[in-house]
Design an enzyme around this catalytic site. Structure first.
Site, PDB file in Angstrom:
ATOM      1  N   TYR A 112       0.841  -1.189   0.000  1.00 20.14           N
ATOM      2  CA  TYR A 112       0.000   0.000   0.000  1.00 20.14           C
ATOM      3  C   TYR A 112       0.881   1.246   0.000  1.00 20.14           C
ATOM      4  CZ  TYR A 112      -4.058  -2.975   0.758  1.00 20.14           C
ATOM      5  OH  TYR A 112      -5.041  -3.923   0.609  1.00 20.14           O
ATOM      6  N   GLY A 126      -3.388 -15.885  10.648  1.00 21.40           N
ATOM      7  CA  GLY A 126      -4.369 -15.472   9.661  1.00 21.40           C
ATOM      8  C   GLY A 126      -5.134 -16.629   9.085  1.00 21.40           C
TER       9      GLY A 126
END
Length: 250
Positions: A74, A204
């Protein structure tokens, strides 16, 4: 990302859709993908300000804190990586310049809501659009030291499988809580904590496939295997809430 899950959200979308329809929606012709432009230095304060506003809004909404995603390719991660950031102004070149944008954003959020409510996610040892920083250890040490000065609560750092135990430089430079992630299983996680390599371990895919993961770890029970083909799909059930929970016979 705007939501459309509730009746109120649906109603709020109607005037937007009506406006687009009113102006006519083109359905022919060739679509040209726009070329991203490099942000100018005078545009960055606007982005920094947006992060501060978002943090304040999060607290007002009742959240205990925020995690600033400075990872996963990002925008903040793009500035940090010397193989991607080719700016020639005060936000490019030296490690201090490449970290400037990240530190301005994190500093603004800290000022708005307090360092005790701020966490930062990093993936400095990973590639950004296929390019890896030329010296991620130096980068991570510098950034971790600066974040210690800001007093952020924790760093949540991704560790690629091809870079085992690469977080040592961050561990030495950061005085807050260090959370390691990156394909850990129970044994790996236990070792990381025992060796003080990290303070916490983030799971995760294991948690996605095992909604009762702590219970399974405690009981040394077998784990459901995740189905990668269902990741990032729009179905609200398949691959997200359809994994079976553990049944323990007492």
């Amino acid at each position: 990302m705007p939501g459309i899950w509730t009746k109120d959200q649906t109603e709020a979308w109607k005037p937007i859709v009506d406006s687009v329809h009113g102006k006519g929606v083109p359905d022919d012709g060739e679509y040209f993908k726009p070329t991203p432009k490099q942000l100018k230095a005078n545009e960055l304060p606007l982005i920094v300000n947006d992060f501060g506003i978002a943090a304040c809004n999060a607290i007002e909404a009742g959240f205990d804190g925020v995690e600033i995603n400075s990872a996963n390719s990002y925008i903040i991660d793009q500035f940090l990586n010397d193989q991607v950031n080719d700016k020639t102004d005060e936000y490019g070149g030296s490690i201090e310049n490449r970290c400037r944008f990240a530190l301005e954003i994190i500093g603004a959020v800290v000022e708005e809501i307090g360092a005790h409510r701020v966490g930062v996610k990093l993936s400095l040892f990973s590639e950004v659009y296929g390019k890896k920083d030329s010296n991620p250890e130096f980068l991570s040490t510098y950034l971790a030291s600066e974040l210690t000065k800001l007093g952020v609560l924790y760093l949540h750092v991704f560790e690629p499988k091809d870079e085992p135990h690469c977080l040592k430089s961050i561990r030495c430079a950061f005085e807050g809580t260090l959370i390691a992630s990156g394909g850990y299983n129970k044994t790996d996680g236990d070792e990381a904590i025992t060796e003080s390599y990290a303070d916490l371990v983030s799971f995760g895919r294991l948690f996605l496939a095992n909604p009762d993961l702590p219970k399974r770890f405690e009981a040394n029970a077998p784990l459901n295997k995740h189905d990668r083909s269902t990741f990032y799909k729009t179905d609200p059930v398949v691959g997200y809430t359809d994994y079976p929970s553990l049944e323990i016979v007492c």
